[in-house]
Design a protein around this motif. Sequence first.
Motif, mmCIF file in Angstrom:
data_model
loop_
_atom_site.group_PDB
_atom_site.id
_atom_site.type_symbol
_atom_site.label_atom_id
_atom_site.label_comp_id
_atom_site.label_asym_id
_atom_site.label_seq_id
_atom_site.Cartn_x
_atom_site.Cartn_y
_atom_site.Cartn_z
ATOM 1 N N ALA A 260 -8.085 6.982 14.894
ATOM 2 C CA ALA A 260 -7.962 5.730 15.627
ATOM 3 C C ALA A 260 -6.488 5.490 15.937
ATOM 4 C CB ALA A 260 -8.521 4.578 14.803
ATOM 5 N N LYS A 261 -6.232 4.629 16.905
ATOM 6 C CA LYS A 261 -4.848 4.316 17.269
ATOM 7 C C LYS A 261 -4.154 3.469 16.222
ATOM 8 C CE LYS A 261 -5.547 4.600 22.233
ATOM 9 N NZ LYS A 261 -5.433 3.902 23.521
ATOM 10 N N VAL A 262 -4.915 2.669 15.489
ATOM 11 C CA VAL A 262 -4.352 1.802 14.450
ATOM 12 C C VAL A 262 -5.212 1.862 13.192
ATOM 13 C CG1 VAL A 262 -3.275 0.182 16.058
ATOM 14 C CG2 VAL A 262 -5.580 -0.244 15.268
ATOM 15 N N ALA A 263 -4.626 1.427 12.093
ATOM 16 C CA ALA A 263 -5.349 1.328 10.820
ATOM 17 C C ALA A 263 -5.088 -0.053 10.236
ATOM 18 C CB ALA A 263 -4.870 2.400 9.846
ATOM 19 N N THR A 264 -6.131 -0.696 9.728
ATOM 20 C CA THR A 264 -6.001 -1.996 9.072
ATOM 21 C C THR A 264 -6.695 -1.940 7.722
ATOM 22 O OG1 THR A 264 -5.947 -3.162 11.188
ATOM 23 C CG2 THR A 264 -6.488 -4.469 9.242
ATOM 24 N N VAL A 265 -5.960 -2.339 6.696
ATOM 25 C CA VAL A 265 -6.500 -2.334 5.336
ATOM 26 C C VAL A 265 -6.207 -3.687 4.699
ATOM 27 C CG1 VAL A 265 -6.474 -1.201 3.078
ATOM 28 C CG2 VAL A 265 -6.026 0.144 5.138
ATOM 29 N N ALA A 266 -7.218 -4.256 4.055
ATOM 30 C CA ALA A 266 -7.050 -5.485 3.271
ATOM 31 C C ALA A 266 -6.905 -5.089 1.810
ATOM 32 C CB ALA A 266 -8.245 -6.407 3.455
ATOM 33 N N PHE A 267 -5.903 -5.665 1.164
ATOM 34 C CA PHE A 267 -5.611 -5.361 -0.237
ATOM 35 C C PHE A 267 -5.708 -6.624 -1.072
ATOM 36 C CE2 PHE A 267 -3.185 -2.335 2.264
ATOM 37 C CZ PHE A 267 -3.375 -1.128 1.591
ATOM 38 N N VAL A 268 -5.913 -6.443 -2.372
ATOM 39 C CA VAL A 268 -5.807 -7.506 -3.360
ATOM 40 C C VAL A 268 -4.815 -6.987 -4.389
ATOM 41 C CG1 VAL A 268 -7.742 -6.703 -4.792
ATOM 42 C CG2 VAL A 268 -7.109 -9.112 -4.798
ATOM 43 N N ALA A 269 -4.085 -7.899 -5.017
ATOM 44 C CA ALA A 269 -3.130 -7.479 -6.046
ATOM 45 C C ALA A 269 -3.857 -6.736 -7.144
ATOM 46 C CB ALA A 269 -2.397 -8.690 -6.604
ATOM 47 N N ALA A 270 -3.264 -5.664 -7.614
ATOM 48 C CA ALA A 270 -3.905 -4.802 -8.610
ATOM 49 C C ALA A 270 -4.289 -5.565 -9.878
ATOM 50 C CB ALA A 270 -2.999 -3.634 -8.951
ATOM 51 N N ASP A 271 -3.477 -6.505 -10.305
ATOM 52 C CA ASP A 271 -3.774 -7.215 -11.551
ATOM 53 C C ASP A 271 -4.756 -8.372 -11.360
ATOM 54 O OD1 ASP A 271 -2.047 -8.832 -10.142
ATOM 55 O OD2 ASP A 271 -0.675 -9.184 -11.818
ATOM 56 N N ASP A 272 -5.236 -8.582 -10.130
ATOM 57 C CA ASP A 272 -6.247 -9.620 -9.894
ATOM 58 C C ASP A 272 -7.654 -9.092 -10.146
ATOM 59 O OD1 ASP A 272 -4.402 -11.506 -9.269
ATOM 60 O OD2 ASP A 272 -4.704 -11.409 -7.116
ATOM 61 N N GLY A 273 -7.771 -7.803 -10.445
ATOM 62 C CA GLY A 273 -9.061 -7.220 -10.742
ATOM 63 C C GLY A 273 -10.050 -7.259 -9.607
ATOM 64 N N GLY A 274 -9.540 -7.302 -8.359
ATOM 65 C CA GLY A 274 -10.424 -7.316 -7.208
ATOM 66 C C GLY A 274 -11.119 -8.642 -7.026
ATOM 67 N N ALA A 275 -10.522 -9.719 -7.490
ATOM 68 C CA ALA A 275 -11.141 -11.048 -7.379
ATOM 69 C C ALA A 275 -11.481 -11.375 -5.942
ATOM 70 C CB ALA A 275 -10.187 -12.111 -7.946
ATOM 71 N N SER A 276 -12.555 -12.111 -5.750
ATOM 72 C CA SER A 276 -12.991 -12.485 -4.403
ATOM 73 C C SER A 276 -12.265 -13.724 -3.935
ATOM 74 C CB SER A 276 -14.477 -12.738 -4.390
ATOM 75 O OG SER A 276 -15.160 -11.552 -4.674
ATOM 76 N N ALA B 129 5.563 -9.370 -1.059
ATOM 77 C CA ALA B 129 4.212 -9.771 -0.667
ATOM 78 C C ALA B 129 3.413 -10.192 -1.893
ATOM 79 C CB ALA B 129 3.506 -8.634 0.060
ATOM 80 N N ARG B 130 3.547 -9.459 -2.971
ATOM 81 C CA ARG B 130 2.815 -9.784 -4.207
ATOM 82 C C ARG B 130 3.244 -11.146 -4.740
ATOM 83 N NH1 ARG B 130 0.037 -11.752 -6.880
ATOM 84 N NH2 ARG B 130 -0.657 -11.254 -8.964
ATOM 85 N N ALA B 131 4.530 -11.423 -4.705
ATOM 86 C CA ALA B 131 5.047 -12.690 -5.208
ATOM 87 C C ALA B 131 4.570 -13.871 -4.361
ATOM 88 C CB ALA B 131 6.571 -12.653 -5.251
ATOM 89 N N ALA B 132 4.324 -13.641 -3.081
ATOM 90 C CA ALA B 132 3.922 -14.716 -2.175
ATOM 91 C C ALA B 132 2.431 -15.039 -2.239
ATOM 92 C CB ALA B 132 4.293 -14.350 -0.744
ATOM 93 N N LEU B 133 1.633 -14.122 -2.764
ATOM 94 C CA LEU B 133 0.179 -14.321 -2.790
ATOM 95 C C LEU B 133 -0.271 -15.180 -3.960
ATOM 96 C CD1 LEU B 133 -1.213 -10.774 -1.952
ATOM 97 C CD2 LEU B 133 -1.217 -12.792 -0.493
ATOM 98 N N LYS B 134 -1.245 -16.029 -3.693
ATOM 99 C CA LYS B 134 -1.913 -16.762 -4.762
ATOM 100 C C LYS B 134 -2.860 -15.792 -5.461
ATOM 101 C CE LYS B 134 -1.946 -21.233 -2.455
ATOM 102 N NZ LYS B 134 -2.785 -22.330 -1.960
ATOM 103 N N PRO B 135 -3.273 -16.072 -6.693
ATOM 104 C CA PRO B 135 -4.256 -15.207 -7.355
ATOM 105 C C PRO B 135 -5.495 -15.036 -6.477
ATOM 106 C CG PRO B 135 -3.342 -16.748 -8.925
ATOM 107 C CD PRO B 135 -2.835 -17.164 -7.557
ATOM 108 N N GLY B 136 -5.933 -13.820 -6.324
ATOM 109 C CA GLY B 136 -7.091 -13.513 -5.495
ATOM 110 C C GLY B 136 -6.771 -13.436 -4.014
ATOM 111 N N GLY B 137 -5.509 -13.691 -3.641
ATOM 112 C CA GLY B 137 -5.110 -13.644 -2.236
ATOM 113 C C GLY B 137 -5.144 -12.228 -1.683
#
Length: 79
Positions: free
Chosen positions: A63-79, A14-22
Amino acid sequence: LGFMASVESYAASARAALKPGGRLVVTSCNNTADELVALLAPRFVERERLTYPTFSFGGSTGAKVATVAFVAADDGGAS
């Protein structure tokens, strides 16, 4: 060990497939949001959680489900 190896492989792919800030958005009916965060650290950092209606059963609330949005750790939380 097999389970964690597959989680690590998934996180690396997943990390390899994401663009920076993805964002990586994970929804699970088998894990809590806290468990998802723990499973994907340190490659990913939590960015946002979706909330769902909760219910109580046997003294616990959740809750019945959990959803979390992540950013790559080395992206520094870029928007």
